[in-house]
Design a protein around this motif. Structure first.
Motif, mmCIF file in Angstrom:
data_model
loop_
_atom_site.group_PDB
_atom_site.id
_atom_site.type_symbol
_atom_site.label_atom_id
_atom_site.label_comp_id
_atom_site.label_asym_id
_atom_site.label_seq_id
_atom_site.Cartn_x
_atom_site.Cartn_y
_atom_site.Cartn_z
ATOM 1 N N ALA A 1 0.845 -1.186 0.000
ATOM 2 C CA ALA A 1 0.000 0.000 0.000
ATOM 3 C C ALA A 1 0.887 1.244 0.000
ATOM 4 C CB ALA A 1 -0.910 -0.004 1.224
ATOM 5 N N SER A 2 0.697 2.123 -0.984
ATOM 6 C CA SER A 2 1.445 3.375 -1.036
ATOM 7 C C SER A 2 0.682 4.489 -0.332
ATOM 8 C CB SER A 2 1.734 3.768 -2.487
ATOM 9 O OG SER A 2 0.530 3.881 -3.215
ATOM 10 N N GLN A 3 -0.515 4.157 0.138
ATOM 11 C CA GLN A 3 -1.346 5.047 0.955
ATOM 12 C C GLN A 3 -2.316 4.153 1.722
ATOM 13 O OE1 GLN A 3 -2.832 7.068 -2.565
ATOM 14 N NE2 GLN A 3 -4.878 6.285 -2.204
ATOM 15 N N ASP A 4 -2.996 4.693 2.711
ATOM 16 C CA ASP A 4 -3.992 3.906 3.429
ATOM 17 C C ASP A 4 -5.090 3.475 2.450
ATOM 18 O OD1 ASP A 4 -2.562 4.352 5.750
ATOM 19 O OD2 ASP A 4 -3.981 5.814 6.575
ATOM 20 N N ILE A 5 -5.531 2.205 2.575
ATOM 21 C CA ILE A 5 -6.582 1.666 1.710
ATOM 22 C C ILE A 5 -7.701 1.156 2.609
ATOM 23 C CG2 ILE A 5 -7.170 -0.033 -0.050
ATOM 24 C CD1 ILE A 5 -4.160 -0.154 -0.759
ATOM 25 N N ASP A 6 -8.920 1.576 2.331
ATOM 26 C CA ASP A 6 -10.077 1.173 3.134
ATOM 27 C C ASP A 6 -10.508 -0.258 2.843
ATOM 28 O OD1 ASP A 6 -10.281 3.712 4.294
ATOM 29 O OD2 ASP A 6 -11.648 4.426 2.720
ATOM 30 N N LYS A 7 -11.126 -0.869 3.850
ATOM 31 C CA LYS A 7 -11.755 -2.182 3.691
ATOM 32 C C LYS A 7 -12.793 -2.094 2.569
ATOM 33 C CE LYS A 7 -14.560 -5.493 6.255
ATOM 34 N NZ LYS A 7 -15.132 -5.823 7.568
ATOM 35 N N ALA A 8 -12.944 -3.181 1.806
ATOM 36 C CA ALA A 8 -13.918 -3.310 0.718
ATOM 37 C C ALA A 8 -13.562 -2.452 -0.501
ATOM 38 C CB ALA A 8 -15.335 -3.011 1.190
ATOM 39 N N THR A 9 -12.274 -2.147 -0.676
ATOM 40 C CA THR A 9 -11.817 -1.425 -1.864
ATOM 41 C C THR A 9 -11.514 -2.417 -2.987
ATOM 42 O OG1 THR A 9 -10.871 0.382 -0.557
ATOM 43 C CG2 THR A 9 -10.008 0.090 -2.784
ATOM 44 N N ASN A 10 -12.021 -2.140 -4.170
ATOM 45 C CA ASN A 10 -11.728 -2.945 -5.353
ATOM 46 C C ASN A 10 -10.433 -2.401 -5.944
ATOM 47 O OD1 ASN A 10 -11.550 -4.151 -7.859
ATOM 48 N ND2 ASN A 10 -13.706 -3.859 -8.351
ATOM 49 N N LEU A 11 -9.356 -3.195 -5.876
ATOM 50 C CA LEU A 11 -8.052 -2.749 -6.371
ATOM 51 C C LEU A 11 -7.864 -3.013 -7.863
ATOM 52 C CD1 LEU A 11 -5.831 -3.837 -3.367
ATOM 53 C CD2 LEU A 11 -6.610 -1.531 -3.941
ATOM 54 N N GLY A 12 -8.716 -3.824 -8.473
ATOM 55 C CA GLY A 12 -8.626 -4.069 -9.909
ATOM 56 C C GLY A 12 -8.538 -5.544 -10.248
ATOM 57 N N THR A 13 -8.330 -5.826 -11.517
ATOM 58 C CA THR A 13 -8.339 -7.189 -12.045
ATOM 59 C C THR A 13 -6.983 -7.862 -11.878
ATOM 60 O OG1 THR A 13 -10.026 -6.570 -13.652
ATOM 61 C CG2 THR A 13 -8.783 -8.579 -14.111
ATOM 62 N N THR A 14 -6.993 -9.088 -11.323
ATOM 63 C CA THR A 14 -5.767 -9.869 -11.134
ATOM 64 C C THR A 14 -5.599 -10.954 -12.185
ATOM 65 O OG1 THR A 14 -6.827 -11.452 -9.657
ATOM 66 C CG2 THR A 14 -5.776 -9.528 -8.635
ATOM 67 N N THR B 1 -2.674 -10.513 -14.737
ATOM 68 C CA THR B 1 -2.371 -9.101 -14.970
ATOM 69 C C THR B 1 -1.168 -8.706 -14.094
ATOM 70 O OG1 THR B 1 -3.741 -8.244 -13.167
ATOM 71 C CG2 THR B 1 -4.852 -8.654 -15.297
ATOM 72 N N PRO B 2 -0.592 -7.527 -14.304
ATOM 73 C CA PRO B 2 0.497 -7.088 -13.415
ATOM 74 C C PRO B 2 0.080 -7.086 -11.931
ATOM 75 C CG PRO B 2 0.481 -5.739 -15.368
ATOM 76 C CD PRO B 2 -0.764 -6.600 -15.432
ATOM 77 N N LEU B 3 -1.162 -6.704 -11.667
ATOM 78 C CA LEU B 3 -1.647 -6.715 -10.284
ATOM 79 C C LEU B 3 -1.615 -8.134 -9.719
ATOM 80 C CD1 LEU B 3 -2.937 -4.987 -7.995
ATOM 81 C CD2 LEU B 3 -5.150 -5.565 -8.979
ATOM 82 N N GLY B 4 -2.005 -9.119 -10.512
ATOM 83 C CA GLY B 4 -1.993 -10.514 -10.075
ATOM 84 C C GLY B 4 -0.602 -11.122 -10.046
ATOM 85 N N GLY B 5 0.324 -10.536 -10.779
ATOM 86 C CA GLY B 5 1.664 -11.100 -10.893
ATOM 87 C C GLY B 5 2.580 -10.841 -9.711
ATOM 88 N N PHE B 6 2.256 -9.863 -8.893
ATOM 89 C CA PHE B 6 3.154 -9.508 -7.800
ATOM 90 C C PHE B 6 2.562 -9.713 -6.411
ATOM 91 C CE2 PHE B 6 4.979 -7.284 -11.385
ATOM 92 C CZ PHE B 6 6.319 -7.574 -11.217
ATOM 93 N N ILE B 7 1.338 -10.195 -6.340
ATOM 94 C CA ILE B 7 0.730 -10.395 -5.017
ATOM 95 C C ILE B 7 1.218 -11.712 -4.422
ATOM 96 C CG2 ILE B 7 -1.394 -11.465 -5.866
ATOM 97 C CD1 ILE B 7 -2.750 -9.668 -3.638
ATOM 98 N N ASN B 8 1.592 -11.674 -3.155
ATOM 99 C CA ASN B 8 2.116 -12.858 -2.469
ATOM 100 C C ASN B 8 1.044 -13.543 -1.641
ATOM 101 O OD1 ASN B 8 4.866 -13.087 -3.286
ATOM 102 N ND2 ASN B 8 5.316 -11.253 -2.103
ATOM 103 N N HIS B 9 1.247 -14.854 -1.448
ATOM 104 C CA HIS B 9 0.350 -15.689 -0.655
ATOM 105 C C HIS B 9 0.537 -15.423 0.836
ATOM 106 C CE1 HIS B 9 -1.728 -19.266 0.812
ATOM 107 N NE2 HIS B 9 -0.687 -19.451 1.603
ATOM 108 N N SER B 10 -0.577 -15.519 1.567
ATOM 109 C CA SER B 10 -0.539 -15.490 3.028
ATOM 110 C C SER B 10 -1.671 -16.366 3.546
ATOM 111 C CB SER B 10 -0.722 -14.062 3.546
ATOM 112 O OG SER B 10 -0.827 -14.068 4.961
#
Length: 104
Positions: free
Chosen positions: A23-36, A47-56
């Motif tokens: 997060a480069s700024q605070d992000i609220d709960k229930a925010t749609n960040l885009g297509t993964t 997508t690039p958004l899906g390519g860099f997200i890590n598992h937890s």
């Protein structure tokens, strides 16, 4: 103009694995960040958004499946926050498309 990541997200080194989304700024709960991911017939495209997200095992986001058109075999998944995320926190997801190997 196409932007591969939303304004509220950046890519940095991750303590989980290699690079991750943060997060480069605070992000609220229930925010749609885009297509993964997008599925066309039997092919899943990341997508690039899906390519860099890590598992937890304790993620702060989920993938929401959206049907693009009835009977087309096309779907997409958007990344939605499940809690407030503070600036600097890593954005994580529980992987469901891939096998995950966890070191013990």
């Amino acid at each position: 103009m196409y932007k591969p990541l939303p304004e509220s997200v950046t890519i940095k080194e991750s303590g989980i694995h290699d690079l991750g989304l943060f997060a480069s700024q605070d992000i609220d709960k229930a925010t749609n960040l885009g297509t993964t991911h997008i599925k066309i017939d039997d092919t899943i495209l990341r997508t690039p958004l899906g390519g860099f997200i890590n598992h937890s095992n304790t993620p702060n986001c989920v993938k929401v499946e959206l049907l693009l058109s009835e009977g087309s075999g096309r779907k997409k998944w958007n990344l939605m926050t499940t809690q407030d995320i503070k600036k600097g926190e890593e954005i994580t997801l529980r992987y469901t498309f891939y096998n995950v190997w966890i070191k013990k």
